[in-house]
Design an enzyme around this catalytic site. Structure first.
Site, PDB file in Angstrom:
ATOM      1  CG  ASP A  69      -1.759  -1.313   0.853  1.00  0.00           C
ATOM      2  OD1 ASP A  69      -2.329  -1.185   0.295  1.00  0.00           O
ATOM      3  OD2 ASP A  69      -1.892  -1.615   1.783  1.00  0.00           O
ATOM      4  NE  ARG A 253      -3.107   0.817   4.217  1.00  0.00           N
ATOM      5  CZ  ARG A 253      -3.841   0.003   4.238  1.00  0.00           C
ATOM      6  NH1 ARG A 253      -3.443  -0.964   4.623  1.00  0.00           N
ATOM      7  NH2 ARG A 253      -4.892   0.321   3.066  1.00  0.00           N
ATOM      8  CE1 TYR A 262       4.165  -5.080   6.029  1.00  0.00           C
ATOM      9  CE2 TYR A 262       4.538  -2.569   6.709  1.00  0.00           C
ATOM     10  CZ  TYR A 262       4.358  -3.668   5.556  1.00  0.00           C
ATOM     11  OH  TYR A 262       3.443  -3.391   4.631  1.00  0.00           O
ATOM     12  N   PRO A 345       8.579  -5.873   1.900  1.00  0.00           N
ATOM     13  CG  PRO A 345       6.682  -6.761   3.630  1.00  0.00           C
ATOM     14  CD  PRO A 345       8.143  -7.318   3.203  1.00  0.00           C
TER      15      PRO A 345
END
Length: 624
Positions: A69, A253, A262, A345
């Site tokens: 994202d 977000r 994470y 990521p």
């Protein structure tokens, strides 16, 4: 945005009036996979009514929950070329600052070590943002549906086999199982096939390639949650390294409430896989709570979660041509995105690099298929993009290692923070530089435009459009339409009138290169789009005295295009200062269809530009 060229049209101008025939049989390009790479490629090819495309996906419909994202500045620049950057920017969380947390002076309690600006000033006119991958897919799907091809994915199609035949106009044969039917397969023949089908790529396997590399054996959890917490930086991107509980990366977000975590878990044994641990979302929440102590952390809702192991792997080549056959055999099969490179990521580069792969390949396929470039252009895809993927993997290894290391001293704890600052340009996606090749010239005249480095992306700057005095970003004229751009920056005294340097440049260009590469009955800018930036104020120039190439007659109605000429913006610095362009001599840039600078030349050196294009698009090319 320009429209009405072929006559007045009501309604949504983003819906193309030109409509291609929907392919029922053989196609020019077959794409396997509807991830970010596949949709970027499909979107780029969908604008050409004379190219037939199909895109097939095993899943039953569009992506619902995003996995990758983070969207780099460079990717937003690319989205602008597709026309939906504003939508992404409006919905997304903007990463403006990053905070770093580690054990305080007592060696236990977390303390904020620093808080820094995420993207340096003037790195890009676009922000670094966070938005669900699913929403990015939605924007691509909308773009495709409105394109001349009215392209829509074929869902419920599982690839069974791929064969390459030695002869025929459509030498690739792919067979799919139709999962939405009780029985039956479908076979599609294509000139080119591109596998964008992920890390377990069937296309890659059918090509005989494999991902090579090693796993770091480190287990991580990732989850999107709606938290209840008193941690003060929960709405900032945070890198947190605890004394003895591991590390966590917090990514806020979009929407104002949700965050992504994470979470570092234990190392895996040699023969162990992530699935063997039977990780649960409750375990991830507990681990996050332990790392964030003494701050309270509760989860009101888990939107999505997963566990994974870090692995950096890379294919030897991104197409189906071996090193010994390179130059004598044309590539017909390609792979992009996770099908040819995988990584962690942490650096937020997975989706971004995958889309960049496709943006690099799409215009090359279109140019060869339309007879505007020699087939050798296709060889540059694997060469250029594999090199960039290798750089990413090396960077990712260091980033993942530093993030997981348990600091023993303040100096060691500060290493990750220092590394992050140093590589901010890389994570923004703007440091990619292609080596000299048939598409990227040498930098003999780099001193004329030091801010436009040959091999790097075109760095936008504000200008004012001459005809209507509209302030715009110059880079926003570089649309994803497969065209090359020539951008001329005029010398100081040149006002564009007859016998001046720019007028002479335009005359030689129109009677030479453009006459050679432009198809008959096509607009003069159909293949190469010329733009000029003068140094004078927009109120000091007379557009009627400029060379006809700068106000060309186009379309069936013979209308004039008034959007070719620009002047400096009104800020304290103009584009000539910002991009260090020689004011006395001026400069000419040749910019690739994927927005990378191919060469810098003096305004008087039209022959150098002609020679450059002579190797790429000689006259009388036969369409593929």
């Amino acid at each position: 945005m320009q429209y009405h060229l072929e006559g007045f049209r009501p309604g949504d101008p983003s819906v193309s009036l030109e409509r291609a025939q929907v392919p029922a049989g053989d196609v020019d390009v077959l794409i396997v996979g509807c991830g970010p790479a596949g949709l970027t490629l499909a979107s780029q090819l969908s604008v050409f009514s004379d190219i037939s495309v199909r895109i097939a996906e095993r899943k039953s419909g569009p992506l619902q929950f995003g996995q990758a994202d983070g969207i780099a500045c460079r990717s937003i620049e690319m989205f602008e070329a597709f026309g939906f950057a504003e939508k992404v920017i409006k919905e997304a969380y903007h990463v403006n600052e990053v905070s770093f947390w580690r054990p305080g002076s007592d060696g236990a309690r977390l303390a904020r070590a620093d808080r820094i600006q995420d993207v340096e000033d003037d790195l890009s006119e676009m922000p670094h943002v966070i938005l669900s991958q699913a929403r990015v897919h939605d924007f691509y799907l909308d773009f495709m549906a409105k394109s001349p091809c009215r392209l829509r994915p074929d869902y419920n199609r599982e690839l069974l086999s791929v064969r390459r035949h030695a002869e025929g106009t459509h030498p690739i044969e792919a067979t799919f199982a139709c999962l939405d039917q009780e029985s039956g397969n479908e076979t599609i023949r294509a000139k080119y096939l591109v596998g964008c089908d992920g890390a377990r790529s069937k296309v890659r396997a059918e090509m005989g390639h494999s991902l090579k590399g090693q796993s770091a054996r480190q287990l991580w959890g990732v989850m999107d949650v709606l938290p209840r917490t008193n941690f003060p930086d929960i709405r900032l991107k945070c890198a947190i390294q605890s004394a003895d509980q591991g590390s966590i990366l917090i990514i806020p977000r979009e929407g104002g409430y949700m965050v992504r975590l994470y979470i570092e878990l234990d190392a895996l044994d040699e023969a162990e896989r992530a699935a063997d641990r039977n990780i649960t979302s409750e375990q991830l929440i507990g681990k996050a709570r332990a790392i964030l102590q003494p701050y309270a952390f509760e989860v009101a809702e888990v939107a999505w979660w997963s566990a994974y192991e870090i692995g950096q792997r890379l294919c030897d080549t991104f197409d189906d041509v071996s090193a010994k056959d390179r130059g004598s055999v044309r590539p017909r099969l390609f792979i992009a995105g996770d099908a040819c490179h995988t990584h962690s990521p942490k650096a937020g580069q997975g989706m971004n690099v995958s889309m960049a792969d496709a943006f690099n390949l799409g215009w090359k396929l279109a140019a060869v298929l339309r007879g505007q470039a020699v087939p050798a252009v296709l060889d540059t895809y694997s060469e250029e993009r594999r090199g960039k993927a290798k750089e990413l993997i090396d960077f990712d290894k260091d980033m993942a290692r530093l993030f997981s290391e348990k600091p023993k001293t303040d100096a060691e704890a500060a290493q990750f923070q220092s590394y992050f600052k140093k590589h901010g340009r890389y994570t923004a996606g703007v440091e990619t530089r292609y080596d000299p090749s048939m598409l990227t010239g040498r930098n003999r005249h780099q001193a004329l435009a030091e801010g436009y480095v040959v091999g790097k992306r075109f760095h936008s700057a504000p200008v004012i459009r001459l005809a209507d005095a509209k302030p715009i970003q110059l880079g926003h004229v570089l649309k994803a339409d497969g065209r090359w751009r020539i951008i001329a920056f005029a010398p100081r005294a040149d006002i564009g009138e007859k016998d001046g340097p720019v007028a002479g440049f335009c005359e030689r260009l129109s009677t030479g290169l453009l006459a050679r590469v432009t198809p008959k009955k096509a607009d003069i800018d159909a293949v190469i789009d010329l733009r000029v930036v003068f140094q004078q104020s927009h109120r000091a120039l007379d557009i009627t005295k400029l060379h006809p190439l700068l106000r060309p007659t186009k379309g069936a109605l013979g209308l004039t295009d008034y959007e070719k000429v620009f002047c400096p913006g009104l800020g304290p610095q103009d584009i000539f200062d910002m991009r260090r362009i020689d004011r006395e001599k001026g400069a000419v840039l040749v910019v690739r269809p994927d927005q990378y600078v191919s060469m810098v030349a003096p305004v008087s050196h039209v022959e150098d530009i002609d020679s450059f294009f002579g190797h790429i698009c000689p006259a009388q090319l036969r369409p593929d």
